[in-house]
Write a protein that holds these residues in place. Structure first.
Motif, PDB file in Angstrom:
ATOM      1  N   GLU A   2      43.023  46.578  64.183  1.00 12.42           N
ATOM      2  CA  GLU A   2      43.621  46.389  65.503  1.00 12.42           C
ATOM      3  C   GLU A   2      45.152  46.445  65.427  1.00 12.42           C
ATOM      4  OE1 GLU A   2      43.678  45.745  69.601  1.00 12.42           O
ATOM      5  OE2 GLU A   2      41.935  46.074  68.301  1.00 12.42           O
ATOM      6  N   PRO A   3      45.792  47.289  66.279  1.00 13.31           N
ATOM      7  CA  PRO A   3      47.257  47.300  66.305  1.00 13.31           C
ATOM      8  C   PRO A   3      47.802  45.914  66.654  1.00 13.31           C
ATOM      9  CG  PRO A   3      46.346  49.160  67.525  1.00 13.31           C
ATOM     10  CD  PRO A   3      45.193  48.268  67.190  1.00 13.31           C
ATOM     11  N   LEU A 112      45.924  33.867  56.578  1.00 10.90           N
ATOM     12  CA  LEU A 112      46.163  33.676  58.006  1.00 10.90           C
ATOM     13  C   LEU A 112      46.110  35.019  58.714  1.00 10.90           C
ATOM     14  CD1 LEU A 112      49.254  31.338  57.624  1.00 10.90           C
ATOM     15  CD2 LEU A 112      46.893  30.631  58.070  1.00 10.90           C
ATOM     16  N   ALA A 113      45.513  35.036  59.907  1.00  8.27           N
ATOM     17  CA  ALA A 113      45.468  36.234  60.734  1.00  8.27           C
ATOM     18  C   ALA A 113      45.923  35.864  62.133  1.00  8.27           C
ATOM     19  CB  ALA A 113      44.056  36.817  60.769  1.00  8.27           C
ATOM     20  N   GLY A 114      46.764  36.697  62.718  1.00  6.01           N
ATOM     21  CA  GLY A 114      47.260  36.435  64.064  1.00  6.01           C
ATOM     22  C   GLY A 114      47.352  37.714  64.869  1.00  6.01           C
ATOM     23  N   LEU A 115      47.046  37.617  66.156  1.00  8.88           N
ATOM     24  CA  LEU A 115      47.124  38.763  67.064  1.00  8.88           C
ATOM     25  C   LEU A 115      47.861  38.320  68.325  1.00  8.88           C
ATOM     26  CD1 LEU A 115      46.311  41.728  67.477  1.00  8.88           C
ATOM     27  CD2 LEU A 115      44.198  40.906  68.519  1.00  8.88           C
ATOM     28  N   PRO A 116      49.167  38.617  68.402  1.00 11.99           N
ATOM     29  CA  PRO A 116      49.930  38.221  69.585  1.00 11.99           C
ATOM     30  C   PRO A 116      49.521  39.041  70.815  1.00 11.99           C
ATOM     31  CG  PRO A 116      51.367  38.676  67.694  1.00 11.99           C
ATOM     32  CD  PRO A 116      50.010  39.207  67.366  1.00 11.99           C
ATOM     33  N   ALA A 117      49.651  38.411  71.972  1.00 11.31           N
ATOM     34  CA  ALA A 117      49.387  39.051  73.257  1.00 11.31           C
ATOM     35  C   ALA A 117      48.052  39.801  73.265  1.00 11.31           C
ATOM     36  CB  ALA A 117      50.534  39.996  73.618  1.00 11.31           C
ATOM     37  N   PRO A 186      22.999  32.731  58.560  1.00 10.75           N
ATOM     38  CA  PRO A 186      23.731  33.938  58.146  1.00 10.75           C
ATOM     39  C   PRO A 186      22.820  35.101  57.791  1.00 10.75           C
ATOM     40  CG  PRO A 186      23.817  32.263  56.433  1.00 10.75           C
ATOM     41  CD  PRO A 186      23.239  31.603  57.654  1.00 10.75           C
ATOM     42  N   ARG A 187      21.573  34.822  57.453  1.00  8.50           N
ATOM     43  CA  ARG A 187      20.648  35.916  57.150  1.00  8.50           C
ATOM     44  C   ARG A 187      20.361  36.781  58.368  1.00  8.50           C
ATOM     45  NH1 ARG A 187      16.112  32.098  54.558  1.00  8.50           N
ATOM     46  NH2 ARG A 187      16.730  30.992  56.463  1.00  8.50           N
ATOM     47  N   ALA A 188      20.576  36.217  59.549  1.00  5.04           N
ATOM     48  CA  ALA A 188      20.302  36.946  60.792  1.00  5.04           C
ATOM     49  C   ALA A 188      21.476  37.823  61.224  1.00  5.04           C
ATOM     50  CB  ALA A 188      19.955  35.963  61.896  1.00  5.04           C
ATOM     51  N   VAL A 189      22.576  37.772  60.490  1.00  2.00           N
ATOM     52  CA  VAL A 189      23.774  38.538  60.846  1.00  2.00           C
ATOM     53  C   VAL A 189      23.969  39.631  59.806  1.00  2.00           C
ATOM     54  CG1 VAL A 189      26.241  38.413  61.375  1.00  2.00           C
ATOM     55  CG2 VAL A 189      24.767  36.438  61.817  1.00  2.00           C
ATOM     56  N   ASP A 190      23.404  40.800  60.065  1.00  3.20           N
ATOM     57  CA  ASP A 190      23.523  41.930  59.138  1.00  3.20           C
ATOM     58  C   ASP A 190      24.909  42.549  59.294  1.00  3.20           C
ATOM     59  OD1 ASP A 190      23.425  44.520  57.905  1.00  3.20           O
ATOM     60  OD2 ASP A 190      21.246  44.432  57.987  1.00  3.20           O
ATOM     61  N   VAL A 191      25.682  42.556  58.218  1.00  2.00           N
ATOM     62  CA  VAL A 191      27.075  43.018  58.307  1.00  2.00           C
ATOM     63  C   VAL A 191      27.332  44.276  57.484  1.00  2.00           C
ATOM     64  CG1 VAL A 191      27.998  40.729  58.832  1.00  2.00           C
ATOM     65  CG2 VAL A 191      27.765  41.441  56.440  1.00  2.00           C
ATOM     66  N   LEU A 192      26.271  44.943  57.037  1.00  2.00           N
ATOM     67  CA  LEU A 192      26.493  46.151  56.246  1.00  2.00           C
ATOM     68  C   LEU A 192      27.276  47.197  57.026  1.00  2.00           C
ATOM     69  CD1 LEU A 192      23.081  46.586  54.383  1.00  2.00           C
ATOM     70  CD2 LEU A 192      25.317  46.218  53.338  1.00  2.00           C
ATOM     71  N   ALA A 193      26.965  47.350  58.311  1.00  2.00           N
ATOM     72  CA  ALA A 193      27.649  48.374  59.108  1.00  2.00           C
ATOM     73  C   ALA A 193      27.892  47.875  60.524  1.00  2.00           C
ATOM     74  CB  ALA A 193      26.827  49.654  59.128  1.00  2.00           C
ATOM     75  N   ARG A 194      28.201  46.605  60.694  1.00  3.98           N
ATOM     76  CA  ARG A 194      28.389  46.024  62.028  1.00  3.98           C
ATOM     77  C   ARG A 194      29.757  46.424  62.578  1.00  3.98           C
ATOM     78  NH1 ARG A 194      26.241  41.304  64.958  1.00  3.98           N
ATOM     79  NH2 ARG A 194      24.610  41.288  63.371  1.00  3.98           N
ATOM     80  N   PRO A 195      29.798  46.997  63.791  1.00  4.89           N
ATOM     81  CA  PRO A 195      31.087  47.349  64.393  1.00  4.89           C
ATOM     82  C   PRO A 195      31.955  46.119  64.605  1.00  4.89           C
ATOM     83  CG  PRO A 195      29.258  48.394  65.567  1.00  4.89           C
ATOM     84  CD  PRO A 195      28.654  47.393  64.630  1.00  4.89           C
ATOM     85  N   GLY A 196      33.262  46.310  64.494  1.00  4.39           N
ATOM     86  CA  GLY A 196      34.198  45.213  64.699  1.00  4.39           C
ATOM     87  C   GLY A 196      34.606  44.507  63.430  1.00  4.39           C
ATOM     88  N   VAL A 212      38.239  38.938  47.800  1.00  5.73           N
ATOM     89  CA  VAL A 212      37.896  39.901  48.831  1.00  5.73           C
ATOM     90  C   VAL A 212      38.104  39.236  50.183  1.00  5.73           C
ATOM     91  CG1 VAL A 212      36.245  41.114  47.388  1.00  5.73           C
ATOM     92  CG2 VAL A 212      35.448  39.260  48.846  1.00  5.73           C
ATOM     93  N   ALA A 213      38.338  40.050  51.214  1.00  5.00           N
ATOM     94  CA  ALA A 213      38.587  39.494  52.547  1.00  5.00           C
ATOM     95  C   ALA A 213      38.122  40.464  53.601  1.00  5.00           C
ATOM     96  CB  ALA A 213      40.080  39.202  52.723  1.00  5.00           C
ATOM     97  N   ALA A 214      37.863  39.915  54.788  1.00  2.65           N
ATOM     98  CA  ALA A 214      37.411  40.725  55.914  1.00  2.65           C
ATOM     99  C   ALA A 214      37.947  40.120  57.204  1.00  2.65           C
ATOM    100  CB  ALA A 214      35.888  40.800  55.949  1.00  2.65           C
ATOM    101  N   VAL A 215      38.061  40.965  58.239  1.00  2.68           N
ATOM    102  CA  VAL A 215      38.482  40.500  59.549  1.00  2.68           C
ATOM    103  C   VAL A 215      37.508  41.044  60.586  1.00  2.68           C
ATOM    104  CG1 VAL A 215      40.055  42.470  59.937  1.00  2.68           C
ATOM    105  CG2 VAL A 215      40.430  40.312  61.147  1.00  2.68           C
ATOM    106  N   ALA A 216      37.232  40.219  61.593  1.00  2.00           N
ATOM    107  CA  ALA A 216      36.383  40.610  62.712  1.00  2.00           C
ATOM    108  C   ALA A 216      37.185  40.487  64.007  1.00  2.00           C
ATOM    109  CB  ALA A 216      35.141  39.735  62.779  1.00  2.00           C
ATOM    110  N   ILE A 217      37.140  41.530  64.803  1.00  2.00           N
ATOM    111  CA  ILE A 217      37.847  41.534  66.097  1.00  2.00           C
ATOM    112  C   ILE A 217      36.900  42.097  67.146  1.00  2.00           C
ATOM    113  CG2 ILE A 217      39.819  42.411  67.387  1.00  2.00           C
ATOM    114  CD1 ILE A 217      41.331  42.663  64.762  1.00  2.00           C
ATOM    115  N   GLY A 218      36.751  41.390  68.227  1.00  2.00           N
ATOM    116  CA  GLY A 218      35.852  41.877  69.273  1.00  2.00           C
ATOM    117  C   GLY A 218      36.092  41.186  70.592  1.00  2.00           C
TER     118      GLY A 218
END
Length: 218
Positions: A2-3, A112-117, A186-196, A212-218
């Motif tokens: 995300e920009p 830390l992750a931040g998304l202004p505005a 967590p077994r119910a949340v398949d994240v192999l190819a989940r958008p976002g 390792v790290a990951a970010v989710a934006i939606g």
């Protein structure tokens, strides 16, 4: 990615809390009360993390850290200054500040992750994991769905541990974003190819390459 998304790693090694001028002065009373109930090591990490989050938010908003008032949100408990857990946020003068925040902890690092505005309705979640922490029997059975377990079974050694950690970081980031946390299986949340969901490169986060790290934006 995300920009506008900003990431910052904080090295906790050598950090301490307590005493005049320490990070504890940046905590709300409810946060300080929560910290006081912890054992010393966890207390120091909690205080350092909350202080780092406030400074991070203040820098993104170009405001003094002391002018921010913490306002956490929990799907079960509501939101506001009386909470010390949930999705982080801040107000100023009683008005919510336009900033999405998320924080992840490992024993030695904070991400830390931040998304202004942000756009209306947007949500954010981030997580970081140490693959070595997941080197125990039974993890796959309680944390991974069928397709994820199959993907991990085809690997061995450090490659297997790193893939476990990658999948777990994606799950944690997603569940932080939705606000469900580990109240959802967590077994119910398949994240192999989940958008976002996006895997984060150490070069983008400042974390060591062992994590390792990951970010989710939606």
């Amino acid at each position: 990615m995300e920009p506008g998304l900003v990431l910052q790693a904080v090295d906790l090694r050598g950090q301490s809390a307590g005493g005049p001028g320490s990070d504890v002065v940046l905590l709300e009373p409810v946060e300080a009360a929560r910290a006081a109930a912890m054992e010393p090591g966890a207390r120091a990490r909690f205080i350092a993390g909350r202080a780092a989050l406030r400074r991070f938010a203040a820098a993104l908003l170009e405001l003094p850290a002391g002018e921010l008032k913490a306002s956490y949100a929990c799907p079960r408990c509501g939101s506001g200054p009386a909470l010390a857990h949930g999705r982080p946020g801040y107000t100023r003068g009683g008005e919510p500040l336009p900033l999405l925040l998320s924080m992840a902890r490992t024993p030695q690092w904070i991400l830390l992750a931040g998304l202004p505005a942000p756009r209306a309705g947007m949500r954010l979640g981030v997580d970081a994991e140490d693959p070595a922490r997941l080197d125990f029997d039974g993890f796959d059975a309680v944390a991974l769905g069928p397709q994820e377990r199959h993907a991990v079974e085809n690997l061995a050694g450090q490659d297997q541990l790193r893939e476990r950690a990658r999948l777990w970081a994606r799950k944690e980031a997603w569940l932080k974003m939705t606000g469900e946390g580990l109240r959802r299986d967590p077994r119910a949340v398949d994240v192999l190819a989940r958008p976002g969901l996006t895997d984060l490169d150490p070069a983008d986060t400042g974390l060591p390459g062992t994590l390792v790290a990951a970010v989710a934006i939606g």
